[in-house]
Scaffold this motif. Sequence first.
Motif, PDB file in Angstrom:
ATOM      1  N   LEU A   1       0.821  -1.209   0.000  1.00 23.41           N
ATOM      2  CA  LEU A   1       0.000   0.000   0.000  1.00 23.41           C
ATOM      3  C   LEU A   1       0.856   1.260   0.000  1.00 23.41           C
ATOM      4  O   LEU A   1       0.398   2.318  -0.399  1.00 23.41           O
ATOM      5  CB  LEU A   1      -0.918   0.012   1.225  1.00 23.41           C
ATOM      6  CG  LEU A   1      -2.200  -0.784   1.078  1.00 23.41           C
ATOM      7  CD1 LEU A   1      -3.005  -0.706   2.359  1.00 23.41           C
ATOM      8  CD2 LEU A   1      -3.021  -0.248  -0.071  1.00 23.41           C
ATOM      9  N   VAL A   2       2.082   1.155   0.473  1.00 26.10           N
ATOM     10  CA  VAL A   2       2.950   2.324   0.425  1.00 26.10           C
ATOM     11  C   VAL A   2       3.502   2.502  -0.982  1.00 26.10           C
ATOM     12  O   VAL A   2       3.599   3.611  -1.496  1.00 26.10           O
ATOM     13  CB  VAL A   2       4.112   2.182   1.429  1.00 26.10           C
ATOM     14  CG1 VAL A   2       5.116   3.290   1.243  1.00 26.10           C
ATOM     15  CG2 VAL A   2       3.581   2.204   2.829  1.00 26.10           C
ATOM     16  N   PHE A   3       3.834   1.397  -1.625  1.00 30.61           N
ATOM     17  CA  PHE A   3       4.526   1.464  -2.909  1.00 30.61           C
ATOM     18  C   PHE A   3       3.567   1.735  -4.060  1.00 30.61           C
ATOM     19  O   PHE A   3       3.892   2.470  -4.982  1.00 30.61           O
ATOM     20  CB  PHE A   3       5.279   0.151  -3.126  1.00 30.61           C
ATOM     21  CG  PHE A   3       6.258   0.211  -4.259  1.00 30.61           C
ATOM     22  CD1 PHE A   3       7.191   1.224  -4.308  1.00 30.61           C
ATOM     23  CD2 PHE A   3       6.245  -0.730  -5.252  1.00 30.61           C
ATOM     24  CE1 PHE A   3       8.101   1.288  -5.336  1.00 30.61           C
ATOM     25  CE2 PHE A   3       7.148  -0.664  -6.292  1.00 30.61           C
ATOM     26  CZ  PHE A   3       8.074   0.348  -6.331  1.00 30.61           C
TER      27      PHE A   3
ATOM     28  N   MET B   1       0.871   4.487  -9.238  1.00 28.09           N
ATOM     29  CA  MET B   1      -0.377   4.831  -9.921  1.00 28.09           C
ATOM     30  C   MET B   1      -0.396   6.290 -10.336  1.00 28.09           C
ATOM     31  O   MET B   1      -0.919   6.635 -11.391  1.00 28.09           O
ATOM     32  CB  MET B   1      -1.576   4.508  -9.034  1.00 28.09           C
ATOM     33  CG  MET B   1      -1.931   3.032  -9.051  1.00 28.09           C
ATOM     34  SD  MET B   1      -3.172   2.644  -7.849  1.00 28.09           S
ATOM     35  CE  MET B   1      -4.617   3.304  -8.632  1.00 28.09           C
ATOM     36  N   VAL B   2       0.189   7.156  -9.504  1.00 27.48           N
ATOM     37  CA  VAL B   2       0.204   8.582  -9.849  1.00 27.48           C
ATOM     38  C   VAL B   2       0.960   8.805 -11.151  1.00 27.48           C
ATOM     39  O   VAL B   2       0.607   9.668 -11.955  1.00 27.48           O
ATOM     40  CB  VAL B   2       0.836   9.401  -8.709  1.00 27.48           C
ATOM     41  CG1 VAL B   2       1.006  10.835  -9.117  1.00 27.48           C
ATOM     42  CG2 VAL B   2      -0.028   9.316  -7.477  1.00 27.48           C
TER      43      VAL B   2
ATOM     44  N   MET C   1       9.052  10.011  -3.297  1.00 28.55           N
ATOM     45  CA  MET C   1       9.884  11.188  -3.522  1.00 28.55           C
ATOM     46  C   MET C   1       9.990  11.483  -5.012  1.00 28.55           C
ATOM     47  O   MET C   1       9.881  12.636  -5.441  1.00 28.55           O
ATOM     48  CB  MET C   1      11.262  10.879  -2.966  1.00 28.55           C
ATOM     49  CG  MET C   1      12.045  12.037  -2.523  1.00 28.55           C
ATOM     50  SD  MET C   1      13.418  11.359  -1.619  1.00 28.55           S
ATOM     51  CE  MET C   1      14.731  11.795  -2.707  1.00 28.55           C
ATOM     52  N   LEU C   2      10.177  10.424  -5.787  1.00 29.56           N
ATOM     53  CA  LEU C   2      10.297  10.579  -7.241  1.00 29.56           C
ATOM     54  C   LEU C   2       9.004  11.149  -7.818  1.00 29.56           C
ATOM     55  O   LEU C   2       9.031  12.090  -8.622  1.00 29.56           O
ATOM     56  CB  LEU C   2      10.606   9.224  -7.865  1.00 29.56           C
ATOM     57  CG  LEU C   2      10.834   9.212  -9.356  1.00 29.56           C
ATOM     58  CD1 LEU C   2      12.227   9.703  -9.634  1.00 29.56           C
ATOM     59  CD2 LEU C   2      10.664   7.823  -9.908  1.00 29.56           C
ATOM     60  N   VAL C   3       7.881  10.604  -7.370  1.00 29.99           N
ATOM     61  CA  VAL C   3       6.593  11.079  -7.876  1.00 29.99           C
ATOM     62  C   VAL C   3       6.373  12.528  -7.469  1.00 29.99           C
ATOM     63  O   VAL C   3       5.915  13.350  -8.264  1.00 29.99           O
ATOM     64  CB  VAL C   3       5.466  10.178  -7.343  1.00 29.99           C
ATOM     65  CG1 VAL C   3       4.130  10.801  -7.623  1.00 29.99           C
ATOM     66  CG2 VAL C   3       5.558   8.823  -7.989  1.00 29.99           C
ATOM     67  N   ALA C   4       6.743  12.851  -6.229  1.00 32.72           N
ATOM     68  CA  ALA C   4       6.603  14.235  -5.776  1.00 32.72           C
ATOM     69  C   ALA C   4       7.425  15.156  -6.660  1.00 32.72           C
ATOM     70  O   ALA C   4       6.945  16.219  -7.086  1.00 32.72           O
ATOM     71  CB  ALA C   4       7.049  14.341  -4.317  1.00 32.72           C
TER      72      ALA C   4
END
Lengths: 166, 168, 344
Positions: free
Chosen positions: C88-90, C95-96, C250-253
Amino acid sequence: MIVERPKLTIWDRLYMPQILKGMWITLKHIPMKRFTRQYPEETPPLPKRYRGVPTLVRDPEQRVKCVACQLCEFVCPPRAITVIPGFRAETGPDAKVEKEPSDFIIDMARCIYCGLCEEACPEEAIFLKKDYAMASYTREQMKLHKEKLLELGGIHEDRICKWKKK
Amino acid sequence: MNAGDALFLFFSLALVLSALMVVLSPNAVVSALYLVLVFLFTAGLYILLQAFFLALLQVLVYAGAIMVLFLFVMMVLDLRKPCRWWDGNLPALMGGPLVGLAFGAAVWATLRRTVWPEATSETLFRGDLAAVVTPLFSRFLLPVEIIALLLLVATIGVVVLTRREDHP
Amino acid sequence: MWTDPAILEWIFILVKIIVIFGLVLSIVPYTVLAERRICAWIQDRVGPNRVGFQGLLQPIADALKLMLKEDMLSNHVHKVVFTLAPALVFMPSLMVLAVIPWGSAIGPMTCVLSDMNAGMLFALAVASFSVYGIALAGWASNSKYPFLGGMRSAAQMISYEVCLGLSLVPLFMQTGSLNLSAIVEYQTQHGWLMLYHPVACFIFITSLFAECNRTPFDLPEAEQELVSGYNIEYSSLKFGLFFLGEYANMLVASALVTTLFLGGWSLPFAPFNAPATVIWVGLAHVGIFVAKVCAMLFLFIWVRWTVPRFRYDQLMALGWKVFFPLALVNIVVVAVIMACRANL
């Protein structure tokens, strides 16, 4: 002692300027000189009186200096030393002059590098050398025997030469 | 049966199953997790109806925010003892199905009486942002404002109730 | 058969999925390496430089080590939830990535997996799920420190999600769209949104630090108080998934900040300020996007090794008493300015 809390100005309370200042400092450190020592390639400079592995030495004429008096075994705080006394060869120039250890075991897993054996030795036969990387894979390998200790110790150039004056 | 029907069947079956598990699960936190699943499957049904915006709001508000708060409270309450559905007292065991039946009957009656308009390209709900938001700011402005005020009053009420005098 | 548009569409989707997954799953371990090296440089050290040239194989060694560890499952944990939590964290972060445009177009293929109308809303909705992973990991571990870490994280992430969403409202007011591709195209014509909305940009990035549980807001794992918080009871690949998830977040952010504030794949001069018509420009757009993301990742790492951790009450005060009102005021100010410009 009661420390007065400093009055913060608006500039301080904004907090951001200080963070930016800190980030500038860390950024400046990125190209700076590194303080890491690349260990196996670069060895640390050791002080003159560094106490490393205890070893047995020979005198300039290749005689084993140890006479198996067992004082080191007695003085050793962690009881790392085991001396098994024996005799020198029946023939030859040194025959029946002094005793000699038939085996001399130092358990490096127990040794604390205190140097008391070196201090206690009346014959100046045991010296702490500067080697410190004495790791092995088994407990048996950690026990250094006479041959290994003599090999590590090498020849000690001393001026007393007790054997010549006998 | 095309893909849409298959997805509808999957979502609705999964929805009913997880809704049942919300009630039947002995552990409150697990119940809450099943409720999250219920919200997700509902969002899936919305997407099948082309209502993307509604589906995303469903996930964002209910699953993403409200249920996290629920979980938060439940975890703090430390509900160690599992509570099975047959552990309840008799009135609750009898009353639950009765209320459920009554509600189901009401829904059934309403569904039977409603005349459903035929879906055409005009009546089809286009679930984009403007279609959802524009009525909120024009036709339903007053109800929205009233609800906002109500929520504000409730929030202030909670703050007043939980405020302790010894800790100003 | 290859030129059939329907089949081509499916092939493009497959290619995009593979590229996105490949890029992310290869960048994420190297982000860990970058973090360790940059941290070391900032502290005048060298960092891992032994495995491979300059430590480039270190992530692989770390992954192997994690895989070979024993997968512990204590008796007192809630087994299903405990196993579910790392995934659930990964998962949300992956998905984003579906809605982020990582380029304009390579030939006939658009560089976004799903060009959704409410793309930003989707990103926010999905990202709000990562809190479940951490909170549930804390709860399912059934021991004190993970529980405290999970609680802290839940409170922190809910608080900062509000600021996160509110800070973006001025952007949507200006661009008139929630579609990320449209927002990027708006920026190619009007300049980067960071220049219009510096306050929103600041609130957004800072809230992202909190959402990603990065220092100065890494209270859920505060090593000194919680001995690493929610993931204490985890080992082996489950721990690895938490670890990866944190860096994937972090990458998605970084990708989100790049898309929303830094002009996405564009640069403010030709031929990089318009959707690509030739293949090499399209590839250059992808390169520009990746470079911007890497710059953001560097900012994340840089801040982490500069700023000390906030206290918990400071964190909450900052979120609710500073950023929340600031974001609201920002919305009103932008609305007033826009109304004035429209009517004068």
